[in-house]
Design a protein around this motif. Structure first.
Motif, PDB file in Angstrom:
ATOM      1  N   PRO A  98      -7.118   0.424  -1.326  1.00  0.00           N
ATOM      2  CA  PRO A  98      -7.410   0.499   0.105  1.00  0.00           C
ATOM      3  C   PRO A  98      -8.326   1.680   0.403  1.00  0.00           C
ATOM      4  O   PRO A  98      -8.263   2.719  -0.254  1.00  0.00           O
ATOM      5  CB  PRO A  98      -6.041   0.693   0.742  1.00  0.00           C
TER       6      PRO A  98
ATOM      7  N   ASP B 173       0.824  -1.206   0.000  1.00  0.00           N
ATOM      8  CA  ASP B 173       0.000   0.000   0.000  1.00  0.00           C
ATOM      9  C   ASP B 173       0.858   1.256   0.000  1.00  0.00           C
ATOM     10  O   ASP B 173       0.589   2.199  -0.748  1.00  0.00           O
ATOM     11  CB  ASP B 173      -0.925   0.028   1.220  1.00  0.00           C
TER      12      ASP B 173
ATOM     13  N   TYR C 284     -10.288  -2.982   3.156  1.00  0.00           N
ATOM     14  CA  TYR C 284     -10.253  -3.495   1.789  1.00  0.00           C
ATOM     15  C   TYR C 284     -11.580  -4.177   1.473  1.00  0.00           C
ATOM     16  O   TYR C 284     -12.154  -4.847   2.332  1.00  0.00           O
ATOM     17  CB  TYR C 284      -9.136  -4.538   1.619  1.00  0.00           C
TER      18      TYR C 284
END
Length: 62
Positions: free
Chosen positions: A38, A29, A47
């Protein structure tokens, strides 16, 4: 705004679903290595399972 009744997974649950370490998912991420879409709610990261499934399918096609 479209509402989606799909439950959101926290980072730990998402990592377990993908069978990777929580830290690995955090790095993905942070570095944007993979687009897992996300959702940030304050400091929390969530998520959608459908986004994780899309990621898995993309990896299988490679």
């Amino acid at each position: 705004m479209q509402t989606n009744n799909e439950p959101l997974l926290d980072r730990k649950a998402a990592a377990e679903y993908l069978r990777v370490a929580v830290g690995t998912l955090a790095v993905w991420d942070c570095t944007k290595r993979y687009d897992l879409n996300p959702i940030k709610i304050g400091r929390a990261v969530r998520y959608r399972r459908s986004d994780l499934d899309k990621f898995i399918e993309q990896q299988l096609r490679r």
